[in-house]
Design a protein around this motif. Structure first.
Motif, PDB file in Angstrom:
ATOM      1  N   LEU A 153       0.876  -1.527  -0.277  1.00  0.00           N
ATOM      2  CA  LEU A 153      -0.098   0.138  -0.007  1.00  0.00           C
ATOM      3  C   LEU A 153       0.756   1.170   0.102  1.00  0.00           C
ATOM      4  CD1 LEU A 153      -2.676  -1.151   2.471  1.00  0.00           C
ATOM      5  CD2 LEU A 153      -2.997  -1.233   0.077  1.00  0.00           C
ATOM      6  N   THR A 158      -3.893   4.184 -11.997  1.00  0.00           N
ATOM      7  CA  THR A 158      -4.896   4.867 -12.032  1.00  0.00           C
ATOM      8  C   THR A 158      -5.081   5.858 -13.269  1.00  0.00           C
ATOM      9  OG1 THR A 158      -4.653   5.007  -9.747  1.00  0.00           O
ATOM     10  CG2 THR A 158      -5.984   6.890 -10.529  1.00  0.00           C
ATOM     11  N   TYR A 165      -6.484  10.495  -3.999  1.00  0.00           N
ATOM     12  CA  TYR A 165      -5.425   9.405  -3.860  1.00  0.00           C
ATOM     13  C   TYR A 165      -5.331   8.681  -5.208  1.00  0.00           C
ATOM     14  CZ  TYR A 165      -4.940  10.206   0.779  1.00  0.00           C
ATOM     15  OH  TYR A 165      -4.413  10.804   2.090  1.00  0.00           O
ATOM     16  N   GLN A 177      -3.080   5.251  -7.362  1.00  0.00           N
ATOM     17  CA  GLN A 177      -2.402   4.089  -7.422  1.00  0.00           C
ATOM     18  C   GLN A 177      -1.728   3.714  -8.687  1.00  0.00           C
ATOM     19  OE1 GLN A 177      -5.644   2.182  -5.821  1.00  0.00           O
ATOM     20  NE2 GLN A 177      -5.608   0.484  -7.500  1.00  0.00           N
ATOM     21  N   GLN A 178      -0.739   2.947  -8.859  1.00  0.00           N
ATOM     22  CA  GLN A 178      -0.510   2.582 -10.019  1.00  0.00           C
ATOM     23  C   GLN A 178      -1.447   2.010 -11.060  1.00  0.00           C
ATOM     24  OE1 GLN A 178       2.705  -0.326 -10.205  1.00  0.00           O
ATOM     25  NE2 GLN A 178       3.120  -0.188 -12.234  1.00  0.00           N
ATOM     26  N   ASN A 222       2.552   2.577  -2.212  1.00  0.00           N
ATOM     27  CA  ASN A 222       2.747   3.274  -3.226  1.00  0.00           C
ATOM     28  C   ASN A 222       1.552   4.228  -3.866  1.00  0.00           C
ATOM     29  OD1 ASN A 222       1.152   1.122  -4.160  1.00  0.00           O
ATOM     30  ND2 ASN A 222       2.222   0.852  -6.040  1.00  0.00           N
ATOM     31  N   ILE A 223       0.578   4.088  -2.746  1.00  0.00           N
ATOM     32  CA  ILE A 223      -0.680   4.760  -2.994  1.00  0.00           C
ATOM     33  C   ILE A 223      -0.626   6.164  -2.376  1.00  0.00           C
ATOM     34  CG2 ILE A 223      -3.175   5.108  -2.427  1.00  0.00           C
ATOM     35  CD1 ILE A 223      -3.140   2.094  -2.535  1.00  0.00           C
TER      36      ILE A 223
END
Length: 97
Positions: free
Chosen positions: A13, A65, A60, A62-63, A15-16
């Protein structure tokens, strides 16, 4: 077996990130340059950063997105940065004696 502090059930988590973090960093020098007589301390800059982020809605990512529309405008970030600079300037972290 020890679990990574940024993992839950083996899912990473760390990397979020809040999309506004880098945007605030990018725009902060512009706002600080508007205050020629103010020389913020190390902690003042951290306070301005944190206060600005606290006053913006989090975004937020994440990868993987995909951002279709950015609901937080640069103008909104600039406004919150200016408010934070004004607030911290009135009550700096490192008071001069």
């Amino acid at each position: 077996m020890a679990q990574n502090k940024h993992e839950v059930a083996g899912v990473p988590l760390g990397n979020i990130r809040n999309r506004n973090e880098l945007r605030v960093v990018r725009l902060m020098p512009q706002v600080l340059a508007e205050h020629l007589d103010y020389h913020p301390s190390y902690l003042d800059i951290q306070d301005i950063y944190a206060l600005t982020l606290n006053n913006l809605p989090p975004r937020y990512r994440q990868q993987g997105t995909i951002v279709i529309k950015e609901p937080v405008s640069d103008e909104e970030i600039l406004r919150e940065l200016r408010n934070a600079v004004g607030q911290v300037e009135l009550a700096p972290t490192d008071k001069e004696s």
